[in-house]
Design a protein around this motif. Sequence first.
Motif, PDB file in Angstrom:
ATOM      1  N   SER A 291       0.176  -3.813   1.762  1.00 26.82           N
ATOM      2  CA  SER A 291      -0.763  -3.814   0.637  1.00 26.82           C
ATOM      3  C   SER A 291      -1.287  -4.733   1.015  1.00 26.82           C
ATOM      4  N   GLY A 292      -1.398  -6.002   1.507  1.00 28.16           N
ATOM      5  CA  GLY A 292      -1.478  -6.889   1.397  1.00 28.16           C
ATOM      6  C   GLY A 292      -2.518  -7.596   2.472  1.00 28.16           C
ATOM      7  N   VAL A 293      -2.732  -6.717   3.894  1.00 28.71           N
ATOM      8  CA  VAL A 293      -3.010  -6.972   4.442  1.00 28.71           C
ATOM      9  C   VAL A 293      -4.651  -7.475   4.667  1.00 28.71           C
ATOM     10  N   LEU A 294      -5.543  -6.743   4.049  1.00 25.49           N
ATOM     11  CA  LEU A 294      -6.970  -7.348   3.727  1.00 25.49           C
ATOM     12  C   LEU A 294      -7.339  -8.237   2.899  1.00 25.49           C
ATOM     13  N   ALA A 295      -6.679  -8.219   1.647  1.00 21.42           N
ATOM     14  CA  ALA A 295      -6.541 -10.268   1.335  1.00 21.42           C
ATOM     15  C   ALA A 295      -6.518 -11.138   2.146  1.00 21.42           C
ATOM     16  N   ALA A 296      -4.650 -11.196   2.390  1.00 22.65           N
ATOM     17  CA  ALA A 296      -4.575 -12.126   3.720  1.00 22.65           C
ATOM     18  C   ALA A 296      -5.480 -12.950   4.787  1.00 22.65           C
TER      19      ALA A 296
END
Length: 472
Positions: A291-296
């Motif tokens: 769920s957080g890969v693009l934001a990371a």
Amino acid sequence: MSAEQRDAGRGAQRLETTAAASATPARRVPLAVLDLVPIAEGSNAGEALHRSIDLARRAESAGYARYWLAEHHLNPGVAGAAPHTFLGILAASTERIRVGTAATILGNYEPIQVAEAFGTVAALWPDRVDLGLGRSGLPPAKAHAPSTDGAPGQPDAVPAAPPLPAVPVAAEAPAEPAPPAPNEVIDGLVIPPQRPFTFDRARFALQARLLGRTVGDADRFSDDVDALRAFFAGPVRYADDSRPDGVTVQAQPATGTPVELWVHGSSAGESARLAGRLGLRFGANYHVAPSGVLAAVAEYRAHFVPSPELAAPHTIVSVDVVVAETDAEAQRLARGYAEWVLSIREGQGAVPYPRPENATPDAELSSIELDAVQDRLDTRFVGSAASVVAQLETLQRATGADELLVTTITHDHEARVASYRLLAEAWGVESSAAATSVDAADADADVDAVESDERADAAGDRPELAVAAVGA
């Protein structure tokens, strides 16, 4: 989420990735291996470690660029509890492939210990060692943290556990739970919502105690990274009131030894920002926290400052993969993944990876259990080589990854090796023909030794290898 919704999400991803692959072939980035050293059902830790040595050799022959070890503790089904020890064994067992960790949980050690351990390996095998750093630990204590004193007059058998971190708990469960949010599909990549799961507070506290963690140590991550880098650069001078010039030390054999540093993170948080500010390479977790890969990766790039180590941002993105000759065979080999992930998320620690025929079907899990692992199921790439390659191309395009970090877990060792081989061939990784014959001979010897041990176990000719529960 219903079966129809899951199938629709997976189908949408396959259509998007297939279309992308046929329209514009992606620039093929290097592939790397992430190994948790899983223990298969009916096997043991020693055999799991031997199989990882075999896999490292064969991954090198297949052309993988890196072989990294994860760090996990107190898991009945994972033998990767001491990556710093195992790292040197893997380096000695291979010739060219880079070896490292993804990630060393820095709060489990003092920086000097990490520098000396990796300096030792890098001094023996220069220009082949990667040190991935992860941030995990206990946040600052709450003001109302309960006392950890023992009962009056009763001495504690073990040191008192540190106060526990706050864990989000719903105030009141609704009579009818709201349906989970649907997956998003961004640039063809499935991005699931963050999934709630249970949290074993007692086990977390015990692990923290055994590892010597202290409350608030997570906040020292940046300082620890700075200290670690200083040891590799060395010598390091420390102020001392009794000496005007302080005290200077060298962390041999780390001082001046080339080790490639990475920071790994699962969200757009401190790890991503720190990697950017220091100009280090960054690892983003699609396989653990999709769920957080693009934001990371966006947060990392937004904070990136060029450094002597790196002129431009550089990312590696992890992903769960199972490849076989056919989609159906890959799906069969992938059975058991849901209950394996569930055992981790429920807090009991990873169970030995089940045989496909013994695995609990996903349909037999409760809706609560299935919901806790659905994000991992929806983002695991399972299928034929062509099918998985199309999905990896989408992952690469959507994240802008410079490398992809592949983790594959199956019960059968040869199926796991074949998955990596088929993927490398389909991806176009250039294998080393010169190394293949040597590595294959060594690999056959290792496999023969493992199979001999298994036969001895079955016949009762030798005692089961003891599996020590060691800390993070």
